[in-house]
Design an enzyme around this catalytic site. Structure first.
Site, PDB file in Angstrom:
ATOM      1  N   CYS A 275     -95.434  44.976 107.821  1.00 40.21           N
ATOM      2  CA  CYS A 275     -94.596  45.112 109.004  1.00 40.21           C
ATOM      3  C   CYS A 275     -94.010  46.522 109.127  1.00 40.21           C
ATOM      4  O   CYS A 275     -94.733  47.458 109.430  1.00 40.21           O
ATOM      5  CB  CYS A 275     -93.514  44.033 108.997  1.00 40.21           C
ATOM      6  SG  CYS A 275     -92.822  43.704 110.632  1.00 40.21           S
ATOM      7  N   HIS A 367     -96.766  39.277 108.495  1.00 39.88           N
ATOM      8  CA  HIS A 367     -96.080  38.761 107.313  1.00 39.88           C
ATOM      9  C   HIS A 367     -96.990  37.828 106.521  1.00 39.88           C
ATOM     10  O   HIS A 367     -97.094  36.645 106.839  1.00 39.88           O
ATOM     11  CB  HIS A 367     -94.819  38.004 107.730  1.00 39.88           C
ATOM     12  CG  HIS A 367     -93.730  38.870 108.274  1.00 39.88           C
ATOM     13  ND1 HIS A 367     -92.582  39.156 107.572  1.00 39.88           N
ATOM     14  CD2 HIS A 367     -93.621  39.526 109.450  1.00 39.88           C
ATOM     15  CE1 HIS A 367     -91.809  39.950 108.305  1.00 39.88           C
ATOM     16  NE2 HIS A 367     -92.433  40.188 109.444  1.00 39.88           N
ATOM     17  N   GLU A 369     -96.450  36.546 103.701  1.00 37.23           N
ATOM     18  CA  GLU A 369     -95.682  35.490 103.024  1.00 37.23           C
ATOM     19  C   GLU A 369     -95.459  34.300 103.954  1.00 37.23           C
ATOM     20  O   GLU A 369     -95.241  33.180 103.503  1.00 37.23           O
ATOM     21  CB  GLU A 369     -94.354  36.044 102.502  1.00 37.23           C
ATOM     22  CG  GLU A 369     -93.212  36.058 103.472  1.00 37.23           C
ATOM     23  CD  GLU A 369     -93.355  37.076 104.581  1.00 37.23           C
ATOM     24  OE1 GLU A 369     -92.710  36.926 105.629  1.00 37.23           O
ATOM     25  OE2 GLU A 369     -94.142  38.047 104.407  1.00 37.23           O
TER      26      GLU A 369
END
Length: 402
Positions: A275, A367, A369
């Site tokens: 990001c 992202h 995650e």
């Protein structure tokens, strides 16, 4: 304290504000609704998030600092909130806009209502407005400065409210890393039962807890550092790799972190950024960044991995992007060798990833995650683990040969 009736959590009366509220956009458009969360005044850039789940992760993502977030999903708050799903120490959004807040919570993991957390963290919101209409306006006119007014601030005249909205600084040129970063260093060891790969220095520009957890679970001793950390401090740690996190603000206003990254790349440290970390890698390589009209936010953003041809559904939250040629290789203007765009948005062809071909560095604009969200991009942690392992093996071979 939240009350429970027949295993259904009901927000306490103190967390249910009454009265009117208004959302004011910088072009003068006004949307009347009901107060939600804390009452008062909130000012920020209004953006929309398209996730149908994961409102708690969105609210506690530091990347949303400085922004009033509108949820396009119509019903928000039905699963409550809990401590496990907190992505940071508090809610970071400046304001919150929803169509239909849940009147009661029904989920076995809920520890309290969303309303309570909004009040606790002083987040001024508004409900009961046509969020679809606001979203369509942002899509056509772009993200803009805005404000939510309720309680005594609702008594301000229309002109006074609009003046407050227009007087605030826009997101362009704003550096927010110092506001969201960890106040001091902390360490997270390799997860139990996982083979150690090495150490990693993580520059916290607004990191989410899930990212630290997954780095630990992929074999790294993680040292999370404040955004103001210097080159000398990182060199003293002698990490095996470096990571730049997500975060809010304009990458063009983060010159110190860009120069730090350029020096670390010259040191030969393997680098992974997500990001904001993707945008700062772009600037360290000598590329420009620019502000998107309304950004990419939500957990359903399609991205093409050019290496494999595979389409990933990704979680994203960014209002700026890297300016780079989509096709073919190009030379880094800053002298870091060959670079290529590795991932591309299928919605608007925005750069979604960079891969350096002559130094051990890559980054993505989304992202991996994915908390909450899809896990299509989780393989990137494995890719970085392999990069660090291969780099260490090559160094060992060189040493033995000498």
């Amino acid at each position: 304290m939240t009350t429970t009736t027949n295993e259904v959590t009901v927000p306490p009366a103190s967390a249910l504000p009454t009265g009117a509220a208004v959302l004011v956009l910088e072009d003068g458009t006004r949307y009347a609704g009901r107060a939600y969360g804390a009452t008062g005044r909130s000012l920020g850039e209004i953006v929309f998030s398209t996730g149908m789940t994961g409102y708690q992760e969105t609210l506690t993502d530091p990347s949303y600092a400085g922004q009033i977030v509108l949820m396009t999903a119509p019903h928000i708050g039905n699963t409550g909130v809990n401590d496990t799903d907190m992505e940071s120490r508090k809610i970071w959004v400046e304001g919150f806009v929803v169509r239909d807040p849940a009147r009661r919570v029904s989920n076995f993991r809920a520890e309290r209502s969303l309303d309570e957390d909004l009040v606790r963290d002083g987040v001024v919101g508004i409900s009961g407005i046509d969020t679809r209409a606001v979203t369509r306006k942002i899509r056509s006119a772009g993200a803009m400065r805005s404000g939510v007014f309720s309680g005594s601030d609702l008594e301000l005249s229309d002109d006074e409210q609009l003046a407050l909205v227009r007087e605030q600084a826009g997101m362009a040129g704003k550096n927010l890393s110092e506001a969201v970063t960890t106040p001091e260093r902390y360490d997270v060891p390799v997860a139990e039962g996982v083979e150690r790969v090495g150490s990693i220095a993580v520059l916290d520009l607004g990191i989410k807890r899930a990212t630290v957890q997954y780095l630990s679970e992929h074999g790294f001793d993680v040292t999370v550092l404040p955004a103001s950390t210097t080159l000398e401090e990182i060199r003293e740690l002698a990490p095996d790799s470096v990571f730049y996190s997500n975060g809010p603000g304009d990458p063009a206003a983060s010159e110190a972190q860009v120069e730090l990254l350029a020096q670390l790349l010259r040191d030969g440290l393997p680098y992974f950024g997500i990001c904001f970390g993707n945008q700062l890698l772009g600037r360290a390589l000598g590329l420009d960044t620019y502000k998107l009209p309304f950004g990419h936010r939500g957990i359903n953003q399609p991205v093409l991995d050019k290496r494999t041809g595979r389409v990933e559904i990704t979680a994203q939250n960014h209002g700026f992007a890297v300016d780079a040629p989509i096709d073919g290789e190009f030379e880094s203007p800053a002298g870091f060798g060959r670079v290529q765009v590795s991932h591309v948005s299928l919605n608007d062809q925005v750069v979604e990833g960079l891969e350096c071909l002559d130094i051990p560095a890559f980054s993505v604009q989304y992202h991996p995650e994915a908390a909450a969200g899809p896990h299509d991009a989780f393989y990137l942690f494995d890719r970085f683990r392999a990069l660090v392992q291969n780099r260490a093996a090559a160094a060992d071979t060189t040493t033995q040969g000498a």
